[in-house]
Design a protein around this motif. Structure first.
Motif, PDB file in Angstrom:
ATOM      1  N   ALA A  46      46.472  35.312 -22.931  1.00 38.11           N
ATOM      2  CA  ALA A  46      45.480  36.363 -22.676  1.00 38.11           C
ATOM      3  C   ALA A  46      46.017  37.734 -23.065  1.00 38.11           C
ATOM      4  CB  ALA A  46      45.069  36.349 -21.210  1.00 38.11           C
ATOM      5  N   LYS A  47      47.278  38.001 -22.760  1.00 31.37           N
ATOM      6  CA  LYS A  47      47.880  39.280 -23.162  1.00 31.37           C
ATOM      7  C   LYS A  47      47.837  39.422 -24.679  1.00 31.37           C
ATOM      8  CE  LYS A  47      51.124  39.819 -19.310  1.00 31.37           C
ATOM      9  NZ  LYS A  47      52.540  39.823 -18.916  1.00 31.37           N
ATOM     10  N   HIS A  48      48.216  38.363 -25.363  1.00 29.61           N
ATOM     11  CA  HIS A  48      48.200  38.384 -26.831  1.00 29.61           C
ATOM     12  C   HIS A  48      46.773  38.590 -27.351  1.00 29.61           C
ATOM     13  CE1 HIS A  48      49.391  37.508 -30.929  1.00 29.61           C
ATOM     14  NE2 HIS A  48      48.397  36.631 -30.984  1.00 29.61           N
ATOM     15  N   ALA A  49      45.807  37.901 -26.750  1.00 32.78           N
ATOM     16  CA  ALA A  49      44.411  38.008 -27.181  1.00 32.78           C
ATOM     17  C   ALA A  49      43.875  39.426 -26.973  1.00 32.78           C
ATOM     18  CB  ALA A  49      43.553  37.002 -26.423  1.00 32.78           C
ATOM     19  N   LEU A  50      44.173  40.009 -25.827  1.00 32.02           N
ATOM     20  CA  LEU A  50      43.685  41.358 -25.551  1.00 32.02           C
ATOM     21  C   LEU A  50      44.302  42.383 -26.500  1.00 32.02           C
ATOM     22  CD1 LEU A  50      43.650  41.147 -21.678  1.00 32.02           C
ATOM     23  CD2 LEU A  50      41.651  41.530 -23.142  1.00 32.02           C
ATOM     24  N   LEU A  51      45.590  42.252 -26.757  1.00 27.52           N
ATOM     25  CA  LEU A  51      46.224  43.189 -27.688  1.00 27.52           C
ATOM     26  C   LEU A  51      45.699  42.996 -29.109  1.00 27.52           C
ATOM     27  CD1 LEU A  51      49.887  43.151 -26.313  1.00 27.52           C
ATOM     28  CD2 LEU A  51      48.133  44.905 -25.994  1.00 27.52           C
ATOM     29  N   SER A  52      45.437  41.762 -29.493  1.00 21.94           N
ATOM     30  CA  SER A  52      44.855  41.496 -30.812  1.00 21.94           C
ATOM     31  C   SER A  52      43.455  42.079 -30.917  1.00 21.94           C
ATOM     32  CB  SER A  52      44.802  39.991 -31.084  1.00 21.94           C
ATOM     33  OG  SER A  52      46.095  39.473 -31.212  1.00 21.94           O
ATOM     34  N   CYS A  53      42.706  41.995 -29.841  1.00 20.61           N
ATOM     35  CA  CYS A  53      41.363  42.571 -29.815  1.00 20.61           C
ATOM     36  C   CYS A  53      41.427  44.092 -29.967  1.00 20.61           C
ATOM     37  CB  CYS A  53      40.653  42.197 -28.514  1.00 20.61           C
ATOM     38  SG  CYS A  53      39.000  42.893 -28.355  1.00 20.61           S
ATOM     39  N   LEU A  54      42.332  44.716 -29.252  1.00 20.47           N
ATOM     40  CA  LEU A  54      42.461  46.177 -29.335  1.00 20.47           C
ATOM     41  C   LEU A  54      42.900  46.623 -30.726  1.00 20.47           C
ATOM     42  CD1 LEU A  54      44.083  46.891 -25.861  1.00 20.47           C
ATOM     43  CD2 LEU A  54      41.723  47.364 -26.575  1.00 20.47           C
ATOM     44  N   GLU A  55      43.625  45.763 -31.434  1.00 21.22           N
ATOM     45  CA  GLU A  55      44.042  46.064 -32.805  1.00 21.22           C
ATOM     46  C   GLU A  55      42.936  45.760 -33.810  1.00 21.22           C
ATOM     47  OE1 GLU A  55      47.515  43.625 -33.132  1.00 21.22           O
ATOM     48  OE2 GLU A  55      48.811  45.118 -32.179  1.00 21.22           O
ATOM     49  N   GLY A  56      41.869  45.113 -33.351  1.00 24.43           N
ATOM     50  CA  GLY A  56      40.753  44.784 -34.230  1.00 24.43           C
ATOM     51  C   GLY A  56      40.900  43.447 -34.938  1.00 24.43           C
ATOM     52  N   ASN A  57      41.832  42.618 -34.490  1.00 25.34           N
ATOM     53  CA  ASN A  57      42.083  41.328 -35.129  1.00 25.34           C
ATOM     54  C   ASN A  57      41.450  40.140 -34.413  1.00 25.34           C
ATOM     55  OD1 ASN A  57      43.697  42.586 -37.075  1.00 25.34           O
ATOM     56  ND2 ASN A  57      45.449  42.561 -35.693  1.00 25.34           N
ATOM     57  N   LEU A  58      40.775  40.373 -33.286  1.00 27.38           N
ATOM     58  CA  LEU A  58      40.154  39.311 -32.522  1.00 27.38           C
ATOM     59  C   LEU A  58      38.867  39.843 -31.906  1.00 27.38           C
ATOM     60  CD1 LEU A  58      40.696  36.358 -31.495  1.00 27.38           C
ATOM     61  CD2 LEU A  58      41.613  37.408 -29.422  1.00 27.38           C
ATOM     62  N   SER A  59      37.862  39.001 -31.815  1.00 29.44           N
ATOM     63  CA  SER A  59      36.575  39.437 -31.268  1.00 29.44           C
ATOM     64  C   SER A  59      36.692  39.721 -29.768  1.00 29.44           C
ATOM     65  CB  SER A  59      35.507  38.377 -31.512  1.00 29.44           C
ATOM     66  OG  SER A  59      35.717  37.271 -30.660  1.00 29.44           O
ATOM     67  N   PRO A  60      35.881  40.658 -29.277  1.00 27.60           N
ATOM     68  CA  PRO A  60      35.875  40.928 -27.837  1.00 27.60           C
ATOM     69  C   PRO A  60      35.495  39.689 -27.020  1.00 27.60           C
ATOM     70  CG  PRO A  60      34.782  42.703 -29.006  1.00 27.60           C
ATOM     71  CD  PRO A  60      35.051  41.615 -30.012  1.00 27.60           C
ATOM     72  N   GLY A  61      34.604  38.857 -27.536  1.00 24.32           N
ATOM     73  CA  GLY A  61      34.209  37.651 -26.815  1.00 24.32           C
ATOM     74  C   GLY A  61      35.363  36.685 -26.620  1.00 24.32           C
ATOM     75  N   SER A  62      36.189  36.540 -27.634  1.00 19.61           N
ATOM     76  CA  SER A  62      37.360  35.662 -27.524  1.00 19.61           C
ATOM     77  C   SER A  62      38.377  36.234 -26.545  1.00 19.61           C
ATOM     78  CB  SER A  62      38.000  35.457 -28.895  1.00 19.61           C
ATOM     79  OG  SER A  62      37.117  34.766 -29.738  1.00 19.61           O
ATOM     80  N   ALA A  63      38.570  37.551 -26.581  1.00 20.35           N
ATOM     81  CA  ALA A  63      39.501  38.198 -25.652  1.00 20.35           C
ATOM     82  C   ALA A  63      38.984  38.075 -24.222  1.00 20.35           C
ATOM     83  CB  ALA A  63      39.692  39.662 -26.034  1.00 20.35           C
ATOM     84  N   ARG A  64      37.678  38.206 -24.050  1.00 21.27           N
ATOM     85  CA  ARG A  64      37.055  38.072 -22.736  1.00 21.27           C
ATOM     86  C   ARG A  64      37.293  36.663 -22.175  1.00 21.27           C
ATOM     87  NH1 ARG A  64      32.554  35.860 -20.829  1.00 21.27           N
ATOM     88  NH2 ARG A  64      31.554  36.817 -19.040  1.00 21.27           N
ATOM     89  N   PHE A  65      37.088  35.672 -23.015  1.00 20.88           N
ATOM     90  CA  PHE A  65      37.300  34.285 -22.611  1.00 20.88           C
ATOM     91  C   PHE A  65      38.747  34.082 -22.146  1.00 20.88           C
ATOM     92  CE2 PHE A  65      38.480  29.888 -23.606  1.00 20.88           C
ATOM     93  CZ  PHE A  65      37.549  29.205 -22.837  1.00 20.88           C
ATOM     94  N   ALA A  66      39.703  34.610 -22.909  1.00 14.09           N
ATOM     95  CA  ALA A  66      41.121  34.469 -22.555  1.00 14.09           C
ATOM     96  C   ALA A  66      41.431  35.187 -21.242  1.00 14.09           C
ATOM     97  CB  ALA A  66      41.993  35.023 -23.681  1.00 14.09           C
ATOM     98  N   PHE A  67      40.838  36.360 -21.035  1.00 12.72           N
ATOM     99  CA  PHE A  67      41.054  37.127 -19.804  1.00 12.72           C
ATOM    100  C   PHE A  67      40.535  36.352 -18.590  1.00 12.72           C
ATOM    101  CE2 PHE A  67      39.543  40.279 -16.683  1.00 12.72           C
ATOM    102  CZ  PHE A  67      40.748  40.899 -16.375  1.00 12.72           C
ATOM    103  N   ILE A  68      39.351  35.762 -18.719  1.00 13.44           N
ATOM    104  CA  ILE A  68      38.767  34.997 -17.616  1.00 13.44           C
ATOM    105  C   ILE A  68      39.629  33.779 -17.296  1.00 13.44           C
ATOM    106  CG2 ILE A  68      36.812  33.541 -16.962  1.00 13.44           C
ATOM    107  CD1 ILE A  68      35.004  35.642 -18.305  1.00 13.44           C
ATOM    108  N   GLN A  69      40.143  33.118 -18.323  1.00 17.10           N
ATOM    109  CA  GLN A  69      41.012  31.967 -18.086  1.00 17.10           C
ATOM    110  C   GLN A  69      42.291  32.388 -17.361  1.00 17.10           C
ATOM    111  OE1 GLN A  69      39.880  28.826 -18.623  1.00 17.10           O
ATOM    112  NE2 GLN A  69      38.052  30.000 -19.121  1.00 17.10           N
ATOM    113  N   ALA A  70      42.851  33.544 -17.737  1.00 18.19           N
ATOM    114  CA  ALA A  70      44.059  34.048 -17.072  1.00 18.19           C
ATOM    115  C   ALA A  70      43.751  34.425 -15.622  1.00 18.19           C
ATOM    116  CB  ALA A  70      44.618  35.243 -17.830  1.00 18.19           C
ATOM    117  N   ALA A  71      42.579  34.976 -15.384  1.00 18.54           N
ATOM    118  CA  ALA A  71      42.190  35.334 -14.014  1.00 18.54           C
ATOM    119  C   ALA A  71      42.101  34.081 -13.151  1.00 18.54           C
ATOM    120  CB  ALA A  71      40.863  36.080 -14.027  1.00 18.54           C
TER     121      ALA A  71
END
Length: 92
Positions: free
Chosen positions: A36-61
């Motif tokens: 999830a950390k990797h996904a969120l940082l990739s999203c902030l860099e513009g390399n991953l969609s917000p929806g994918s980062a959201r999914f990873a964040f929810i799984q980590a939660a």
């Protein structure tokens, strides 16, 4: 839910999610947390969609035992569909 019992925190952006996961997370390590950390940082860099980062964040939660008050959705698989037709542009 935060690491403080009874306190809820609404997260509305990838930046807020990254701040939450890096500063106020109830667990220090975890396979899903690292992803999830990797996904969120990739999203902030513009390399991953917000929806994918959201999914990873929810799984980590969920891995951390945090309550998530929203139905789970899978990561996006394609471009979002627009239901409205685009208006024709006026030429000058």
């Amino acid at each position: 839910m935060t690491s403080h019992p009874g306190r809820m925190h609404v997260v509305t952006s990838a930046l807020q999610a990254a701040e939450q996961i890096l500063t106020d997370w109830p667990i220090e390590e975890g396979e899903v947390l690292s992803a999830a950390k990797h996904a969120l940082l990739s999203c902030l860099e513009g390399n991953l969609s917000p929806g994918s980062a959201r999914f990873a964040f929810i799984q980590a939660a969920k891995e951390a035992g945090n309550y998530v008050d929203e139905p789970e959705r899978g990561p996006p698989t394609a471009k979002s569909f627009r239901w409205q037709k685009n208006k024709p542009r006026r030429r000058a």
